[in-house]
Design an enzyme around this catalytic site. Structure first.
Site, mmCIF file in Angstrom:
data_model
loop_
_atom_site.group_PDB
_atom_site.id
_atom_site.type_symbol
_atom_site.label_atom_id
_atom_site.label_comp_id
_atom_site.label_asym_id
_atom_site.label_seq_id
_atom_site.Cartn_x
_atom_site.Cartn_y
_atom_site.Cartn_z
ATOM 1 N N GLU A 121 0.831 -1.212 0.000
ATOM 2 C CA GLU A 121 0.000 0.000 0.000
ATOM 3 C C GLU A 121 0.866 1.263 0.000
ATOM 4 O O GLU A 121 1.843 1.365 0.739
ATOM 5 C CB GLU A 121 -0.900 0.000 1.234
ATOM 6 C CG GLU A 121 -1.862 1.177 1.278
ATOM 7 C CD GLU A 121 -2.706 1.223 2.542
ATOM 8 O OE1 GLU A 121 -3.723 1.923 2.550
ATOM 9 O OE2 GLU A 121 -2.332 0.551 3.537
ATOM 10 N N LYS B 113 -10.094 2.638 -2.172
ATOM 11 C CA LYS B 113 -10.275 2.089 -0.830
ATOM 12 C C LYS B 113 -11.577 2.575 -0.211
ATOM 13 O O LYS B 113 -11.835 3.777 -0.150
ATOM 14 C CB LYS B 113 -9.079 2.487 0.036
ATOM 15 C CG LYS B 113 -9.039 1.873 1.422
ATOM 16 C CD LYS B 113 -7.722 2.241 2.094
ATOM 17 C CE LYS B 113 -7.587 1.631 3.475
ATOM 18 N NZ LYS B 113 -6.265 1.956 4.073
ATOM 19 N N CYS C 296 -5.798 -2.748 2.407
ATOM 20 C CA CYS C 296 -5.491 -2.669 3.837
ATOM 21 C C CYS C 296 -6.708 -2.770 4.759
ATOM 22 O O CYS C 296 -7.190 -3.864 5.007
ATOM 23 C CB CYS C 296 -4.676 -1.421 4.136
ATOM 24 S SG CYS C 296 -3.765 -1.528 5.709
#
Length: 294
Positions: A43, A116, A153
């Site tokens: 990431e 995300k 994540c």
């Protein structure tokens, strides 16, 4: 068997973004030379993990998509004939930024992107200051090596995200990651957190009958504000199969460049043995759309 050679780089980043990118490109070239067909990066791999502090100057790290980084990684994918999963700080407009994974096809084109969706806001992880939650949903990205369910994540903790990807035919779940230890926690608590992180993703593999790839950064990054002792990223990048079986687990403190070969047809057999999708009681799941059931 349909074998897929998956390569990943577990890297320690510095404040020198040019050097970070150069090392990544060198690492990708080496993985491709060794036979990797799909290469996954961690990431926000171009820079330090800047979310340890709330600083408006850090928005200068963001860039448009397409932009300079997509040019670099697109050319690299085309040069090497590999699929690459990257993770970039996207500047969509002034005051509108995303944490965005971009997937490149073997010809260098952008196969797709994922913004995300779940954004944390914890001490040293002040991501809500920087990132607007994604608005393009949970949709797999079709590539020449398969249909990739790319998440990022903090999405790792949410079974709904993994399930929605699987329900749309994702053949593998991929999680670029930046997560580490809080120095004030006990060693026992640190290990509980690290193992919970891996366990929940192995659970996504089992519940959905697909392999999982999680690539984390490694090493210590200081807190610019000096309010904490910084983050010791715990590495432990791993690849597991559709029954949660670990194919490879990286170290907690070293950079690694690894290729793992996965039988992509095994998931078909596992789903025949364990037909979880068949037995879902979807007519009784409507309350899942509620925040909490009082």
């Amino acid at each position: 068997m349909k074998e897929l050679n998956i390569g990943f780089l577990q890297q320690h980043n510095t404040a020198d973004t040019i050097n970070n990118i150069e090392r990544l490109c060198d690492g990708v070239r080496d993985l491709a030379k060794r036979g990797a067909e799909l290469i996954v990066l961690q990431e926000l791999h171009n820079s330090l993990y800047f979310c340890q502090v709330e600083d408006v100057n850090n928005f200068d790290l963001a860039e448009p998509i397409p932009g300079p980084s997509t040019d670099i990684y697109g050319r690299l994918a085309k040069e090497l004939g590999v699929v690459i999963v990257t993770s970039l700080f996207e500047r969509r407009a002034a005051g509108l930024y995303h944490n965005t994974a971009v997937v490149f096809e073997k010809d260098g084109s952008i196969a797709g992107k994922y913004r995300k969706m779940h954004i944390p806001d914890d001490p040293a992880y002040y991501e809500k200051f920087y990132f607007t939650p994604g608005d393009i949903g949970f949709h797999p990205i079709d590539t020449s090596v398969g249909r990739l369910g790319v998440l990022v994540c903090w999405d790792q903790w949410y079974p709904e995200a993994a399930r929605l990807m699987a329900l749309q035919g994702a053949e593998i779940l991929i999680y670029p990651t930046a997560i580490g230890y809080e120095s004030s926690d006990t060693l026992e608590e640190q290990q509980r957190q690290r193992m919970a992180w891996q366990t929940v993703m192995r659970g996504h593999a089992v519940a959905n009958g697909v392999p999982v790839v999680a690539v984390n950064r490694v090493g210590h990054e200081p807190d610019p504000s000096h309010q904490t002792n910084g983050i010791q990223f715990w590495g432990t990048s791993f690849v597991c199969g559709p029954q949660g079986e670990i194919h490879y687990e990286a170290s907690t403190d070293e950079e690694e460049s690894i290729i793992v070969s996965i039988d992509m047809e095994r998931a078909e057999q596992v789903r025949r043995w364990w037909p979880f999708l068949r037995d879902r009681r979807i007519e009784n799941y409507s309350d899942i759309n509620r925040r909490f059931i009082d």
